[in-house]
Design a protein around this motif. Structure first.
Motif, PDB file in Angstrom:
ATOM      1  N   CYS A   1      26.896  76.317  -4.201  1.00  0.00           N
ATOM      2  CA  CYS A   1      27.080  75.483  -3.017  1.00  0.00           C
ATOM      3  C   CYS A   1      28.516  75.669  -2.552  1.00  0.00           C
ATOM      4  CB  CYS A   1      26.815  74.014  -3.336  1.00  0.00           C
ATOM      5  SG  CYS A   1      27.087  72.937  -1.897  1.00  0.00           S
ATOM      6  N   TRP A   2      28.674  76.042  -1.282  1.00  0.00           N
ATOM      7  CA  TRP A   2      29.984  76.293  -0.676  1.00  0.00           C
ATOM      8  C   TRP A   2      30.163  75.365   0.523  1.00  0.00           C
ATOM      9  CZ3 TRP A   2      33.402  80.060  -2.385  1.00  0.00           C
ATOM     10  CH2 TRP A   2      32.904  80.934  -3.354  1.00  0.00           C
ATOM     11  N   THR A   3      31.408  75.000   0.794  1.00  0.00           N
ATOM     12  CA  THR A   3      31.739  74.292   2.033  1.00  0.00           C
ATOM     13  C   THR A   3      32.819  75.078   2.757  1.00  0.00           C
ATOM     14  OG1 THR A   3      33.406  72.897   0.970  1.00  0.00           O
ATOM     15  CG2 THR A   3      31.163  71.998   1.129  1.00  0.00           C
ATOM     16  N   GLU A   4      32.801  74.947   4.083  1.00  0.00           N
ATOM     17  CA  GLU A   4      33.798  75.637   4.904  1.00  0.00           C
ATOM     18  C   GLU A   4      33.886  74.931   6.246  1.00  0.00           C
ATOM     19  OE1 GLU A   4      34.868  80.198   6.182  1.00  0.00           O
ATOM     20  OE2 GLU A   4      32.788  79.706   5.788  1.00  0.00           O
ATOM     21  N   ALA A   5      35.098  74.872   6.802  1.00  0.00           N
ATOM     22  CA  ALA A   5      35.268  74.312   8.145  1.00  0.00           C
ATOM     23  C   ALA A   5      34.444  75.152   9.107  1.00  0.00           C
ATOM     24  CB  ALA A   5      36.736  74.299   8.548  1.00  0.00           C
ATOM     25  N   ALA A   6      33.645  74.503   9.940  1.00  0.00           N
ATOM     26  CA  ALA A   6      32.748  75.218  10.857  1.00  0.00           C
ATOM     27  C   ALA A   6      33.505  75.899  11.985  1.00  0.00           C
ATOM     28  CB  ALA A   6      31.700  74.271  11.415  1.00  0.00           C
ATOM     29  N   THR A   7      34.713  75.422  12.302  1.00  0.00           N
ATOM     30  CA  THR A   7      35.522  76.037  13.354  1.00  0.00           C
ATOM     31  C   THR A   7      36.897  76.362  12.803  1.00  0.00           C
ATOM     32  OG1 THR A   7      36.234  73.880  14.130  1.00  0.00           O
ATOM     33  CG2 THR A   7      34.323  74.842  15.230  1.00  0.00           C
TER      34      THR A   7
ATOM     35  N   ASP B   1      22.045  65.445  13.499  1.00  0.00           N
ATOM     36  CA  ASP B   1      21.701  66.866  13.585  1.00  0.00           C
ATOM     37  C   ASP B   1      21.625  67.507  12.205  1.00  0.00           C
ATOM     38  OD1 ASP B   1      21.543  66.765  16.344  1.00  0.00           O
ATOM     39  OD2 ASP B   1      23.593  67.487  16.650  1.00  0.00           O
ATOM     40  N   ALA B   2      22.591  67.221  11.354  1.00  0.00           N
ATOM     41  CA  ALA B   2      22.590  67.786  10.004  1.00  0.00           C
ATOM     42  C   ALA B   2      21.410  67.264   9.195  1.00  0.00           C
ATOM     43  CB  ALA B   2      23.908  67.469   9.298  1.00  0.00           C
ATOM     44  N   SER B   3      21.087  65.994   9.377  1.00  0.00           N
ATOM     45  CA  SER B   3      19.936  65.418   8.683  1.00  0.00           C
ATOM     46  C   SER B   3      18.648  66.101   9.133  1.00  0.00           C
ATOM     47  CB  SER B   3      19.859  63.911   8.944  1.00  0.00           C
ATOM     48  OG  SER B   3      18.808  63.346   8.200  1.00  0.00           O
ATOM     49  N   ASP B   4      18.537  66.370  10.441  1.00  0.00           N
ATOM     50  CA  ASP B   4      17.366  67.096  10.950  1.00  0.00           C
ATOM     51  C   ASP B   4      17.278  68.492  10.338  1.00  0.00           C
ATOM     52  OD1 ASP B   4      16.638  64.940  12.498  1.00  0.00           O
ATOM     53  OD2 ASP B   4      17.364  65.804  14.392  1.00  0.00           O
ATOM     54  N   GLU B   5      18.432  69.189  10.230  1.00  0.00           N
ATOM     55  CA  GLU B   5      18.450  70.514   9.591  1.00  0.00           C
ATOM     56  C   GLU B   5      17.972  70.416   8.141  1.00  0.00           C
ATOM     57  OE1 GLU B   5      21.915  73.365  10.360  1.00  0.00           O
ATOM     58  OE2 GLU B   5      22.766  71.424  10.969  1.00  0.00           O
ATOM     59  N   ALA B   6      18.496  69.428   7.437  1.00  0.00           N
ATOM     60  CA  ALA B   6      18.145  69.260   6.022  1.00  0.00           C
ATOM     61  C   ALA B   6      16.665  68.984   5.849  1.00  0.00           C
ATOM     62  CB  ALA B   6      18.968  68.116   5.417  1.00  0.00           C
ATOM     63  N   TRP B   7      16.141  68.025   6.592  1.00  0.00           N
ATOM     64  CA  TRP B   7      14.725  67.680   6.430  1.00  0.00           C
ATOM     65  C   TRP B   7      13.820  68.774   6.981  1.00  0.00           C
ATOM     66  CZ3 TRP B   7      13.142  64.537   2.947  1.00  0.00           C
ATOM     67  CH2 TRP B   7      14.030  63.561   2.471  1.00  0.00           C
ATOM     68  N   GLY B   8      14.295  69.536   7.963  1.00  0.00           N
ATOM     69  CA  GLY B   8      13.524  70.693   8.436  1.00  0.00           C
ATOM     70  C   GLY B   8      13.320  71.703   7.316  1.00  0.00           C
ATOM     71  N   TRP B   9      14.382  71.960   6.563  1.00  0.00           N
ATOM     72  CA  TRP B   9      14.242  72.889   5.431  1.00  0.00           C
ATOM     73  C   TRP B   9      13.352  72.281   4.353  1.00  0.00           C
ATOM     74  CZ3 TRP B   9      15.342  72.741   0.189  1.00  0.00           C
ATOM     75  CH2 TRP B   9      15.138  73.950  -0.476  1.00  0.00           C
TER      76      TRP B   9
ATOM     77  N   VAL C   1      20.619  78.428   2.516  1.00  0.00           N
ATOM     78  CA  VAL C   1      20.268  77.194   3.228  1.00  0.00           C
ATOM     79  C   VAL C   1      21.582  76.568   3.664  1.00  0.00           C
ATOM     80  CG1 VAL C   1      19.177  74.922   3.045  1.00  0.00           C
ATOM     81  CG2 VAL C   1      18.240  76.864   1.741  1.00  0.00           C
ATOM     82  N   SER C   2      21.685  76.213   4.956  1.00  0.00           N
ATOM     83  CA  SER C   2      22.936  75.640   5.461  1.00  0.00           C
ATOM     84  C   SER C   2      22.682  74.454   6.369  1.00  0.00           C
ATOM     85  CB  SER C   2      23.717  76.683   6.268  1.00  0.00           C
ATOM     86  OG  SER C   2      24.135  77.737   5.455  1.00  0.00           O
ATOM     87  N   VAL C   3      23.619  73.521   6.349  1.00  0.00           N
ATOM     88  CA  VAL C   3      23.660  72.420   7.310  1.00  0.00           C
ATOM     89  C   VAL C   3      25.116  72.257   7.738  1.00  0.00           C
ATOM     90  CG1 VAL C   3      21.655  71.192   6.375  1.00  0.00           C
ATOM     91  CG2 VAL C   3      23.933  70.599   5.557  1.00  0.00           C
ATOM     92  N   THR C   4      25.318  71.763   8.963  1.00  0.00           N
ATOM     93  CA  THR C   4      26.671  71.517   9.457  1.00  0.00           C
ATOM     94  C   THR C   4      26.800  70.031   9.743  1.00  0.00           C
ATOM     95  OG1 THR C   4      26.793  73.714  10.425  1.00  0.00           O
ATOM     96  CG2 THR C   4      28.382  72.090  11.220  1.00  0.00           C
ATOM     97  N   HIS C   5      27.799  69.420   9.114  1.00  0.00           N
ATOM     98  CA  HIS C   5      28.039  67.984   9.279  1.00  0.00           C
ATOM     99  C   HIS C   5      29.521  67.750   9.564  1.00  0.00           C
ATOM    100  CE1 HIS C   5      28.171  63.687   8.505  1.00  0.00           C
ATOM    101  NE2 HIS C   5      29.146  63.905   7.656  1.00  0.00           N
ATOM    102  N   ALA C   6      29.809  67.077  10.661  1.00  0.00           N
ATOM    103  CA  ALA C   6      31.178  66.677  11.008  1.00  0.00           C
ATOM    104  C   ALA C   6      32.175  67.831  10.884  1.00  0.00           C
ATOM    105  CB  ALA C   6      31.618  65.504  10.135  1.00  0.00           C
ATOM    106  N   GLY C   7      31.796  68.990  11.399  1.00  0.00           N
ATOM    107  CA  GLY C   7      32.709  70.130  11.389  1.00  0.00           C
ATOM    108  C   GLY C   7      32.772  70.881  10.076  1.00  0.00           C
TER     109      GLY C   7
ATOM    110  N   TRP D   1      24.144  76.571   0.656  1.00  0.00           N
ATOM    111  CA  TRP D   1      23.633  76.846  -0.683  1.00  0.00           C
ATOM    112  C   TRP D   1      23.111  78.275  -0.689  1.00  0.00           C
ATOM    113  CZ3 TRP D   1      23.102  72.285   1.848  1.00  0.00           C
ATOM    114  CH2 TRP D   1      23.516  71.137   1.189  1.00  0.00           C
ATOM    115  N   THR D   2      23.501  79.046  -1.678  1.00  0.00           N
ATOM    116  CA  THR D   2      23.002  80.412  -1.818  1.00  0.00           C
ATOM    117  C   THR D   2      22.240  80.522  -3.125  1.00  0.00           C
ATOM    118  OG1 THR D   2      25.022  81.183  -2.898  1.00  0.00           O
ATOM    119  CG2 THR D   2      24.922  81.417  -0.502  1.00  0.00           C
ATOM    120  N   ILE D   3      21.189  81.310  -3.100  1.00  0.00           N
ATOM    121  CA  ILE D   3      20.390  81.575  -4.298  1.00  0.00           C
ATOM    122  C   ILE D   3      20.192  83.080  -4.357  1.00  0.00           C
ATOM    123  CG2 ILE D   3      18.258  81.126  -5.542  1.00  0.00           C
ATOM    124  CD1 ILE D   3      17.860  78.670  -3.676  1.00  0.00           C
ATOM    125  N   ARG D   4      20.635  83.683  -5.470  1.00  0.00           N
ATOM    126  CA  ARG D   4      20.525  85.138  -5.616  1.00  0.00           C
ATOM    127  C   ARG D   4      19.805  85.485  -6.914  1.00  0.00           C
ATOM    128  NH1 ARG D   4      25.728  84.273  -3.688  1.00  0.00           N
ATOM    129  NH2 ARG D   4      26.146  85.276  -1.719  1.00  0.00           N
TER     130      ARG D   4
END
Length: 131
Positions: free
Chosen positions: A14-20, A61-69, A89-95, A100-103
């Motif tokens: 699980c990684w986090t990164e500033a979206a902008t 929006d992020a909740s919709d992305e999460a529940w969509g997955w 699998v990714s979601v964007t929340h508050a920038g 999550w990556t699975i390899r």
């Protein structure tokens, strides 16, 4: 888990990164968690549990992305994992982008994650950019 020979499984992160770029974050992606899974079900369940846990704190929006997955994308992810293909699998929340990556991997019987300290080479890993 002690192994005497290589075993197939999945490496999950699980990684986090500033979206902008202009937000002046922490200087690139930050590894937040990792997990060694020994089945496709165990790997996608790790992501599902994380998404269910954080979904009440996500914006709409992020909740919709999460529940969509969780409702639709999870089955696709499971099929890809069973075919030994990597998944994201990714979601964007508050920038902040949470990914999550699975390899698919072969776990080698070299080190035990239960040890008190990881070997020094574990800290040499640098994240790779994905398309």
């Amino acid at each position: 888990m002690r192994m005497s020979k290589p075993r197939r499984g999945y490496w999950c992160e699980c990684w986090t990164e500033a979206a902008t770029d202009h937000q002046g974050g922490q200087g690139g992606p930050q590894l937040r968690a990792s997990f060694d899974a020994y089945s496709a079900a165990q790997a996608d369940r790790w992501v599902a549990i994380a998404l269910r846990t954080i979904s009440p704190a996500l914006d709409a929006d992020a909740s919709d992305e999460a529940w969509g997955w969780l409702y639709a994308g999870r089955a696709q992810t499971r099929r890809a994992l069973l075919a030994m293909k990597p998944c994201t699998v990714s979601v964007t929340h508050a920038g902040t982008r949470i990914t999550w990556t699975i390899r698919p991997v072969a776990f080698l019987p070299l080190a035990d994650r239960q040890a008190a300290e990881l070997p020094p080479c574990a800290y040499d890993f640098k994240p790779q950019q994905t398309d």
